[in-house]
Design a protein around this motif. Structure first.
Motif, PDB file in Angstrom:
ATOM      1  N   VAL A  22       0.857  -1.181   0.000  1.00 30.32           N
ATOM      2  CA  VAL A  22       0.000   0.000   0.000  1.00 30.32           C
ATOM      3  C   VAL A  22       0.892   1.230   0.000  1.00 30.32           C
ATOM      4  O   VAL A  22       1.782   1.359   0.837  1.00 30.32           O
ATOM      5  N   VAL A  23       0.682   2.082  -0.943  1.00 33.15           N
ATOM      6  CA  VAL A  23       1.469   3.312  -0.991  1.00 33.15           C
ATOM      7  C   VAL A  23       0.610   4.436  -0.428  1.00 33.15           C
ATOM      8  O   VAL A  23      -0.442   4.761  -0.977  1.00 33.15           O
ATOM      9  N   SER A  24       1.057   4.951   0.682  1.00 33.56           N
ATOM     10  CA  SER A  24       0.299   6.037   1.298  1.00 33.56           C
ATOM     11  C   SER A  24       1.043   7.350   1.064  1.00 33.56           C
ATOM     12  O   SER A  24       2.229   7.462   1.351  1.00 33.56           O
ATOM     13  N   VAL A  25       0.325   8.274   0.524  1.00 30.80           N
ATOM     14  CA  VAL A  25       0.903   9.596   0.276  1.00 30.80           C
ATOM     15  C   VAL A  25       0.263  10.550   1.272  1.00 30.80           C
ATOM     16  O   VAL A  25      -0.956  10.734   1.271  1.00 30.80           O
ATOM     17  N   ASN A  43      -4.351   6.955   0.062  1.00 35.25           N
ATOM     18  CA  ASN A  43      -3.685   5.663  -0.014  1.00 35.25           C
ATOM     19  C   ASN A  43      -3.995   4.987  -1.364  1.00 35.25           C
ATOM     20  O   ASN A  43      -5.148   4.942  -1.794  1.00 35.25           O
ATOM     21  N   PHE A  44      -2.956   4.457  -1.925  1.00 34.28           N
ATOM     22  CA  PHE A  44      -3.130   3.641  -3.124  1.00 34.28           C
ATOM     23  C   PHE A  44      -2.947   2.187  -2.739  1.00 34.28           C
ATOM     24  O   PHE A  44      -1.969   1.836  -2.085  1.00 34.28           O
TER      25      PHE A  44
END
Lengths: 91, 543
Positions: free
Chosen positions: A41-44, A49-50
């Motif tokens: 999970v890519v959290s910006v 969150n992606f």
């Protein structure tokens, strides 16, 4: 906002030319997508969150033909915006 | 869900991949999403090539119920960001999706394999045919071979084109997405290896296909070469002379061979008309008049296969040959006659030639026989030679496995059909006899009343009367007897009847009147107090 407009505004922020930015952005997206593809999970922060989600294989019933069709598993990308982004947009 | 990765770490990997300083990378990453947010806050959708589209979507306000106190509350509408990833964003990078690509490749390989297999089978078939028959079948097979070759070439092209496309796609995806980092390098290497393996496999398949094409071409050349010497030889011998003409024709048009055979005579007849006239004169000089039509018919048969010049040579060579070996050639002629008929019949089946042609053939056969009778005469010899010369090519043309099959299969089918019909008939006859016998037997076992009932009517009446008188005591009268009794109730019916055990008034009514409707009359006549419950043993008056 189209891609060119996006690059333009990005170049204004970073101080780099659009020609410089374009390949860099492409590479950044590549790195971003690879992270997602590996199931993380890519959290910006301040954005959202992606998350890549695996949709399991399932059977679909077609009532007209009365036949079952197997829909193969697939991976979808899910995005959930953060609270700060929500505030920003709704303000 | 598994592990969370912050934007920083993404930026880090990006910086490693491109040799960009970490700070710059992080800056870029931040700026990247900041611009997206800026774009979105202006109620715009942001489209980023290679990633997807961020879009602001309005969510309408909706009513809900507070779970704790059951009050209705309105959830206010708001805007949310929707992200639509670009097609293949994950697919091009996902490891889990690689198998799909492989499956596609495998499928392609299978297709090529199949095509190769079919080619091989084609070749085998043709080669077998070649072994069996070397004459006209060669022409057919060669012309058939040409088609497979084209097909093979087309398939090869089909195989090669997608291959190139796929390779290009692989390259593009590599350039787009995978650069710099050791990880990415490894991934690229893996992909490269896979792609290379696939390409090699396909190349091998394509090579095989190409080899098949070459082989087929070689085969074709060989056949053509083998045909050329035949032509040379055929000029020397009259028997094989007829071959080149149909052979060449067959080369040009393979499947229309037979139709061409039909066509040729129409053209060749005119040319040979002069010759027929000349030779007809010759025949008139020496032979009797009946021979003339025979000869003419012979020549009309000849003409389809032999060209003018060839025919002349035929005659001369034949003359020489006949002087040397007259007996053997006559034998040939006699042998040929039936063979010719066979082949012609085969031709008929295949081409469905006209009746006139059949008649001609018959005449030729007769002519051959006539030649046999008139052995001494030289002209007759010539005739026999001609018949020997003409039918043989015809036979050679059509004396293939194909035509034998053409002849044999219908015969076999007819035979089988006939046998089956005979068997069926015999079987059905047997069954009929059995059936006839069967119904007789039960009649024998049946009661005399029943047996006699259908035979003679006056007798029946008397019998039924008897049975009716007997029935009350026995209560086992058969149904036909009952019906008959009902018909003759005026005479047969007794006045009273003692009700038996387990017998109802309805049964009695049925027994004596044939219907249960007479129950009411019986009840009325007897004046039963309780007609539903009449004890057995009571005397029932039958009205």
């Amino acid at each position: 906002m189209t891609n060119t407009e996006f690059i333009k505004s990005l170049s204004e922020k970073t101080g780099m030319t659009a020609e410089q930015l374009e390949p860099m952005v492409a590479q950044f997206i590549g790195a971003f997508a690879r992270e997602l593809a590996s199931g993380r999970v890519v959290s910006v922060q301040g954005f959202g969150n992606f998350e890549s989600r695996e949709k399991a294989e399932r059977k679909m019933y077609n009532p007209t033909t009365k036949s079952y069709k197997i829909i193969p598993k697939k991976v979808t990308l899910n995005f959930k915006m953060s609270a700060t982004l929500k505030d920003k947009i709704n303000s | 869900m598994s592990d969370k990765v912050t934007l920083q770490s993404v930026a880090e990997s990006f910086s490693r991949a491109c040799g960009v300083p970490k700070k710059v990378a992080e800056q870029l990453a931040r700026a990247f999403f900041d611009t997206v947010v800026d774009g979105l806050s202006n109620d715009e959708s942001v489209k980023i090539d290679g990633l997807g589209t961020f879009r602001v979507v309005e969510v309408a306000s909706r009513e809900s119920i507070n779970v704790t106190n059951g009050e209705r509350i309105v959830i206010a509408g708001y805007k949310k960001v929707n992200f639509i990833p670009e097609d293949g964003l994950l697919v091009s990078n996902l490891v889990s999706d690689m198998p799909d690509v492989r499956e596609d490749v495998v499928a392609d390989d299978e297709e090529t394999d199949v095509s190769n297999d079919t080619d091989e089978t084609d070749i085998e078939e043709t080669s077998e045919v070649d072994d069996e028959t070397e004459d006209v079948s060669e022409d057919i097979t060669t012309s058939e071979d040409e088609e497979p070759i084209d097909a093979v070439e087309a398939e090869v092209n089909m195989v090669e084109v997608p291959e190139k496309v796929e390779v290009q796609e692989d390259e593009f995806s590599g350039i787009d997405m995978l650069i710099c980092t050791p990880e990415s390098v490894e991934e690229i290497r893996l992909e490269l290896e896979q792609a290379r393996a696939d390409a090699e496999r396909k190349l091998i398949a394509a090579k095989e296909a190409h080899r098949e094409v070459l082989r087929l071409e070689a085969l074709l050349d060989k056949m053509e070469k083998s045909m050329v010497p035949e032509c040379a030889e055929e000029e020397q011998t009259p028997e094989t002379e007829a071959e080149p003409v149909p052979a060449m024709v067959a080369e040009s048009v393979a499947k229309e061979n037979l139709t061409i055979y039909e066509d040729i005579p129409s053209v060749a007849k005119e040319e040979s008309a002069v010759e027929t006239a000349d030779e007809g004169q010759k025949a008139e000089e020496v032979a009797q008049t009946p021979v003339e039509p025979v000869e003419e018919s012979l020549e009309t048969v000849e003409t389809p296969s032999v060209v003018e010049t060839a025919e002349d040579e035929n005659v001369t060579v034949n003359l020489e040959a006949t002087t040397e070996e007259p007996s053997s050639e006559q034998e040939e002629s006699t042998d040929v006659a039936p063979a010719e008929e066979d082949t012609k019949s085969a031709a008929e089946e295949a081409v469905q030639s006209t009746d006139a042609e059949v008649k001609q053939e018959d005449v030729t056969a007769e002519g051959a026989e006539e030649n046999k009778d008139a052995q001494a005469e030289a002209l007759n010899r010539l005739l026999s030679d001609k018949s020997a010369a003409t039918p043989e090519p015809v036979r050679k043309k059509k004396d293939d496995g194909h035509y034998w099959i053409w002849i044999l299969t219908p015969i076999l089918v007819i035979l089988i059909f006939g046998v089956s019909v005979v068997m069926y008939k015999a079987h059905s006859d047997k069954e009929k006899t059995e059936l006839k016998q069967l119904p007789v037997e039960p009649k024998n076992h049946a009661t005399p009343v029943k047996k006699q009932a259908p035979v003679v009517k006056p007798k029946v009446e008397t019998d039924s009367i008897q049975s009716n008188t007997n029935v009350p005591a026995e209560t086992t009268a058969t149904e036909p007897a009952k019906s008959k009794a009902a018909d003759n109730k005026s005479t047969a019916k007794p006045k009273t009847y003692i009700l038996q055990r387990d017998e109802t008034l309805t049964k009695v009514s049925r027994k004596f009147y044939g219907t249960k409707d007479s129950v009411r009359a019986i009840i009325r006549a007897n004046k039963f107090k309780d007609p539903d419950n009449v004890p057995y043993g009571t005397e029932v008056i039958l009205p």
